[in-house]
Design a protein around this motif. Structure first.
Motif: not given
Length: 126
Positions: A28, A30, A72, A74, A77
């Motif tokens: 990911t 993130n 993004r 999330r 990711g």
């Protein structure tokens, strides 16, 4: 080893839009600061947009402010850059770059990013 992959490039007419994606298989993004850079033929690489790892805080180069939006997802990711009102001078190979250690993000210092994708070509032409 983080491997970034860009997608979404292609041919678009002046005034058109594209959205590029930056993802990493098995990871990911993130927690990574992500920068978007581009390099046109015969020109130096330049930063266009970036987003820090926490709560957004994107930053943009003056040349794309008001036209590009980095964001993004999330849940996936993944990081995107939406590019509107594209012009021939936006033609370039676009790269995403990532780093875990940046407190925010930067569009002016490519060397701050440890990981880079292979790039995706954006061609703005009529």
């Amino acid at each position: 080893q983080l491997q970034l992959v860009e997608s979404g490039g292609g041919l678009v007419q002046p005034g058109g839009s594209l959205t590029l994606s930056c993802a990493a298989s098995g990871f990911t993004l993130n927690y990574y600061a992500i920068g978007w850079f581009r390099q046109a033929p015969g020109k130096e690489r330049e930063g266009v947009a970036c987003i820090g790892s926490s709560l957004g805080d994107p930053s943009y180069a003056d040349i794309v402010k008001g036209r590009f939006t980095v964001f993004r997802d999330r849940t996936k990711g993944t990081v995107y850059v939406q590019m509107n009102n594209l012009q021939p001078e936006d033609t370039a190979v676009y790269y995403c770059a990532g780093d875990l250690t940046l407190a925010g993000c930067t569009v002016s210092t490519a060397g701050a990013y440890a990981y880079w994708g292979q790039g995706t070509l954006v061609n703005v032409s009529s």
